[in-house]
Every structure is written in structure tokens, then in C-alpha cells.
Design a protein around this motif. Sequence first.
Motif, PDB file in Angstrom:
ATOM      1  N   UNK A 391      -4.838  -3.373  -5.450  1.00 41.68           N
ATOM      2  CA  UNK A 391      -5.328  -2.518  -4.358  1.00 41.68           C
ATOM      3  C   UNK A 391      -4.265  -1.570  -3.818  1.00 41.68           C
ATOM      4  N   UNK A 392      -3.269  -1.202  -4.653  1.00 38.88           N
ATOM      5  CA  UNK A 392      -2.166  -0.333  -4.235  1.00 38.88           C
ATOM      6  C   UNK A 392      -2.195   0.941  -5.067  1.00 38.88           C
ATOM      7  N   UNK A 393      -1.890   2.069  -4.463  1.00 38.77           N
ATOM      8  CA  UNK A 393      -1.882   3.351  -5.157  1.00 38.77           C
ATOM      9  C   UNK A 393      -0.508   3.695  -5.719  1.00 38.77           C
ATOM     10  N   UNK A 394      -0.478   4.217  -6.934  1.00 36.01           N
ATOM     11  CA  UNK A 394       0.790   4.566  -7.589  1.00 36.01           C
ATOM     12  C   UNK A 394       1.554   5.633  -6.814  1.00 36.01           C
ATOM     13  N   UNK A 395       0.856   6.577  -6.200  1.00 39.33           N
ATOM     14  CA  UNK A 395       1.558   7.634  -5.457  1.00 39.33           C
ATOM     15  C   UNK A 395       2.365   7.042  -4.304  1.00 39.33           C
ATOM     16  N   UNK A 396       1.821   6.028  -3.646  1.00 41.51           N
ATOM     17  CA  UNK A 396       2.572   5.378  -2.569  1.00 41.51           C
ATOM     18  C   UNK A 396       3.766   4.615  -3.119  1.00 41.51           C
ATOM     19  N   UNK A 397       3.597   3.966  -4.278  1.00 39.40           N
ATOM     20  CA  UNK A 397       4.712   3.265  -4.914  1.00 39.40           C
ATOM     21  C   UNK A 397       5.866   4.231  -5.151  1.00 39.40           C
ATOM     22  N   UNK A 398       5.562   5.386  -5.733  1.00 42.01           N
ATOM     23  CA  UNK A 398       6.594   6.370  -6.063  1.00 42.01           C
ATOM     24  C   UNK A 398       7.226   6.944  -4.794  1.00 42.01           C
ATOM     25  N   UNK A 399       6.394   7.243  -3.805  1.00 45.18           N
ATOM     26  CA  UNK A 399       6.910   7.831  -2.564  1.00 45.18           C
ATOM     27  C   UNK A 399       7.875   6.872  -1.865  1.00 45.18           C
ATOM     28  N   UNK A 400       7.513   5.608  -1.803  1.00 42.33           N
ATOM     29  CA  UNK A 400       8.388   4.614  -1.164  1.00 42.33           C
ATOM     30  C   UNK A 400       9.668   4.444  -1.969  1.00 42.33           C
ATOM     31  N   UNK A 401       9.538   4.451  -3.301  1.00 43.72           N
ATOM     32  CA  UNK A 401      10.715   4.299  -4.159  1.00 43.72           C
ATOM     33  C   UNK A 401      11.687   5.458  -3.982  1.00 43.72           C
ATOM     34  N   UNK A 402      11.177   6.639  -3.768  1.00 42.05           N
ATOM     35  CA  UNK A 402      12.048   7.807  -3.584  1.00 42.05           C
ATOM     36  C   UNK A 402      12.861   7.740  -2.294  1.00 42.05           C
ATOM     37  N   UNK A 403      12.387   7.005  -1.315  1.00 47.11           N
ATOM     38  CA  UNK A 403      13.099   6.956  -0.034  1.00 47.11           C
ATOM     39  C   UNK A 403      14.516   6.431  -0.229  1.00 47.11           C
ATOM     40  N   UNK A 404      15.501   7.084   0.360  1.00 52.45           N
ATOM     41  CA  UNK A 404      16.884   6.601   0.215  1.00 52.45           C
ATOM     42  C   UNK A 404      17.136   5.269   0.907  1.00 52.45           C
ATOM     43  N   UNK A 405      16.154   4.788   1.662  1.00 48.88           N
ATOM     44  CA  UNK A 405      16.326   3.547   2.412  1.00 48.88           C
ATOM     45  C   UNK A 405      15.674   2.356   1.715  1.00 48.88           C
ATOM     46  N   UNK A 406      15.232   2.554   0.460  1.00 49.75           N
ATOM     47  CA  UNK A 406      14.519   1.512  -0.274  1.00 49.75           C
ATOM     48  C   UNK A 406      15.405   0.856  -1.312  1.00 49.75           C
ATOM     49  N   UNK A 407      15.437  -0.479  -1.309  1.00 48.45           N
ATOM     50  CA  UNK A 407      16.086  -1.250  -2.361  1.00 48.45           C
ATOM     51  C   UNK A 407      15.017  -2.011  -3.145  1.00 48.45           C
ATOM     52  N   UNK A 408      15.409  -2.669  -4.221  1.00 51.45           N
ATOM     53  CA  UNK A 408      14.450  -3.318  -5.113  1.00 51.45           C
ATOM     54  C   UNK A 408      14.445  -4.829  -4.872  1.00 51.45           C
ATOM     55  N   UNK A 409      13.260  -5.407  -4.859  1.00 53.72           N
ATOM     56  CA  UNK A 409      13.099  -6.860  -4.731  1.00 53.72           C
ATOM     57  C   UNK A 409      11.842  -7.262  -5.479  1.00 53.72           C
TER      58      UNK A 409
END
Length: 532
Positions: A391-409
Motif C-alpha cells: 500500500x505504498x507508492x514508489x514516488x514517495x519512496x524515492x522522494x523520502x530517499x532523496x532527502x539528505x536527512x534519510x538513512x537506511x534501515x
Amino acid sequence: MQALARMHFMRFGLVAVSLFSSLLLAQEFDIVITGAKVIDGSGSPWFYADVAIRGDTIAGIGSYANRAAAVRIDARGMAVAPGFIDIHSHGRRGIFDVPTAENYLREGVTTIVEGPDGSSPLPLAPFLERVAKTPISVNFATFAGQGTIREQVVGLANRKATPEEIEKMKTLAEQAMRDGAFGLSTGLFYVPGNYTPTEEVIELAKVVGRMGGIHISHMREEAGHVLDSVRETIRIGEEGGLPTQITHHKIIGKSNWGRSVETLKLVEEARARGVDVTIDQYPYTASSTGIAALFPRLALEGGQTAVLERRAAPGERARIKTAIIDNINNDRGGGDAANIVITSCSFDKTLAGKSLADIARSRGSAPTQENAAEIAIELQTKGGCGAVYHAIGEDDVVRILRSPYTMIASDGEIPVLGQAAPHPRSYGTFARVLGVYVREKRILSLEEGVRRMSGYPAERLKLWDRGLLRPGMKADVVVFDPEKIADRAEYAKPHQYSAGVRDVIVNGKFVMRGEAVTSERPGRVLYGPAHP
């Protein structure tokens, strides 16, 4: 004669010094990695250099072609980076069953952080002692769960805590920090965290903040009220006086897709006024949690016995069913019962991999939301099941990933190979970022992708001796092929290891070498800032 004696002594002395120097040279380094692109975890551009390791420490980064080493690795064509740090995992689900944590090793993960979503062992000390006595391949750290603390003091009641109960919870939070927690995790979506007023969380956050910890939150809502939840997470950090993190940030439900534009704006505005708020994320368009996520929170008050009682009461059951249908349509169900796929059920292992729609059809029923809701109620009353929710959109995944404040978990676990049907994030999160979002889609540079997995989470956790390739840092190191690293796990076939990681070193010891897991178990328990 004296001159001759002096000459012999000098020759003997030179030979002795030469022999002594040779002995020192022979054991100068334990490991030297040569020829690789060094991606140091800081986000700086890569460069060619050798990485030398002595004991459990990085001894140097430079040119060591003529220096002696017990093991020399030719890593031409490869990248060498700090071991990856998974700041949100559910590692306690499998660390004792699979102490190699091979699913993580094969992605380059060398440290997993447990205790997320408001849930952790309590007290922490005995649990961490058990982990410390277990020969493990990766380092292990943990948060203290606010939900667990609340349940111990207040139970599963939907009410405000009394001042006396808040004081007891603050004492438990303080002790957890002294036992080694890195901070406080909240699961305000789950029971009993969902019953907690924000002000109560802030009181515990103040204790944790004074002791050097951080706050990390599975927010109260990730669908229709996601903006309010982001504001609450920011408020906890701002008024609690500690760094705060939105964990596994996502936007759930088609009608909400695109709201990451607004959530990220809230983060940027908070940071502009001095609030230390950050994000972590897994790169998938499906989430995973218990089937109870479909239920209204009030229906879960009091635990399993109360759930059974409500199921038997016609009026209550009807209200619960209506709420579940709404969740299937507008929230985690993504509008279709086929989007909800069971990962595991302790009481019926045959359900793993089947959607609620599949189960309905197998019973001769139409795959409607109404029938799916009935099945969900049945499964929960039998003890509950895990599920994947598309139930998640790919565009939101990419947008959040682009944020400089996002790390991976990963938000993953340590599965037993072949058992159940876990979310593929347990096998592929870090490799997927490097393979899909770095190499294929070029959303991030390779250096920035590595930073999001190493230097950034280490900085967040105040792990000042890990996360970077620097002399004096602990030797947690991964050697991988940037052109071949890839996730292989799929929703239908999740038990597939990632590819492209060749060597993994933890605390100076090979836990993977030449793509083979070794017998070394050098993993350590890592303790938070307040631990003596």
C-alpha cells in the motif's frame, strides 16, 4: 684487536636489529586490502588506497604494497566501505537461532540495532548478557521500548498514567539507559503505545535525552493522519530535548500518496529552528507487521482475552469489522484484500504466503473486503499472524530517499532460511539501495548511498569508533562489487540472499571471505552512552 671487536659487535648489532625489524615487519598488519575504491562512509568522493587492519582496529589507509601482512586481499574492481549499520531491525527474533545473521552479512551489515517500535526486553541487562555470551557474527545494540515500559507499569489499559506511574516509568527508562540502551523507541501505532499521551512520552524522553540517548518512533499514524504524526514525533524531540527520528518513514494508502512532500517540509522546517530530527527508510512499496494493524486500537485494549470477549459481542464485532473494512479500503490494505499477504502464523504454517483474498477463495468465498475482515478477526482471535501490506507508492519512496536527512534501515528480522514468508527487506534492503537506487536509478551517488548506511547511522547513535574508514576506528569492513551488488529476495520467494558482497570483516575478523561465511563469531554487544 679492540677495533676488530668493535667491528664484529657492530655487525652483530646490525644483524640483531635487522632480525628484530623483520620480526616486527612480519606481523605488522593482520589484514591489508589492496586495489579497491575506498568509500569511507563520510560521503566524500571515493579514492584508491590500501586499508590495513591490526587486531580489531583499522591501522592505516594509504599505500602498503611493501608492508607485511598475515592476509593480503586483492580487491581490484571492488569497493571497500565501512560495515553497514541497521538502525532499525528486529534482530532478537532470530539472533539465538541464527547467530551468523547470514541474511545481513550477505548485504554487508555488521551492526544491527534492536528494540524498535516501542518494544524491547525489560530489564535489558539480562538480555544483553545473554547476547554477549552467544557467539555471534554481527555487533548487536538496542533501544529501550516505551511500550514495554508502559505495559510493565500501567498494563494494556487505555488511560493516562498517574503521576506516580510516570515516575516509575522514568525510573525504568533511566535503568534501561544504564543497562546499555541507545535511546527510547516508541511504537505509538501499537498497543499500549497508542494509549500514551504525547506529554507522557515527553517525560520519558527528557530522562533519556539527559543521558545522551535519542528517540526513534514508529509514528502514531502513517496514512490519513501522517502529518499530525510527524508533528508529534518532532514535538517529542523538541520538548524532550533530544534527537528524534521518524523510523521506516512511508506514506500508506493510495489516497495519501504524495504527502511525503508535506512530511519532508515539516522535517526541514523543524531542523531550520534547531530540532535535531532525522529519518530512516526501507526501499520497498510494502510494509509488514501483525494482522492486528487492521484493527481499531480500542479493540485491542486489555490483551487477547479482551479481544475474544469483544469478538463474541455482536455489537462490538460489527464495529470492529467495519473498521477493518475501512483499513483494507483506505489504509494498509491498499483497496484490495489481495494486498494483504500472511508472512507467518504460529497456529497454521500453511497460511504463509497466502493473501486474505487467497484464503477466502480457498474456503469457497468471494475475495471481498467483508470476507477478508472476517478472516482477519478469526486469525487475530487465534493468536494473530504477521502480514505484508502492499500500500505504498514508489514516488514517495524515492522522494523520502532523496532527502539528505534519510538513512537506511531494514525493519527486518533474522529469518531461518526457508521458514515462513518474511518481507524481502530482511534479505535485501541494503543491497537493493546500492543496486537499484544507486546503480540503476541513480537516485543517490555510491558514496552517498554508503554514507546513509554507515557514517550517518553511526553519527546518530554516537558510535564514534564505527561507521567510517579511518585509522583508529574499529575494523568493521565490507568489500563488495558495485556493479554486481543486488537484492534477490522477492515477495513470492523471499528466502534469497543478496549478491555482490565478497568479504565482510567484523572487529578485525573475517565473518565472510570470498562469499563464504566463516566460523568466526567476533560480534559484540555495543552499549549506549550512559552505560558505565
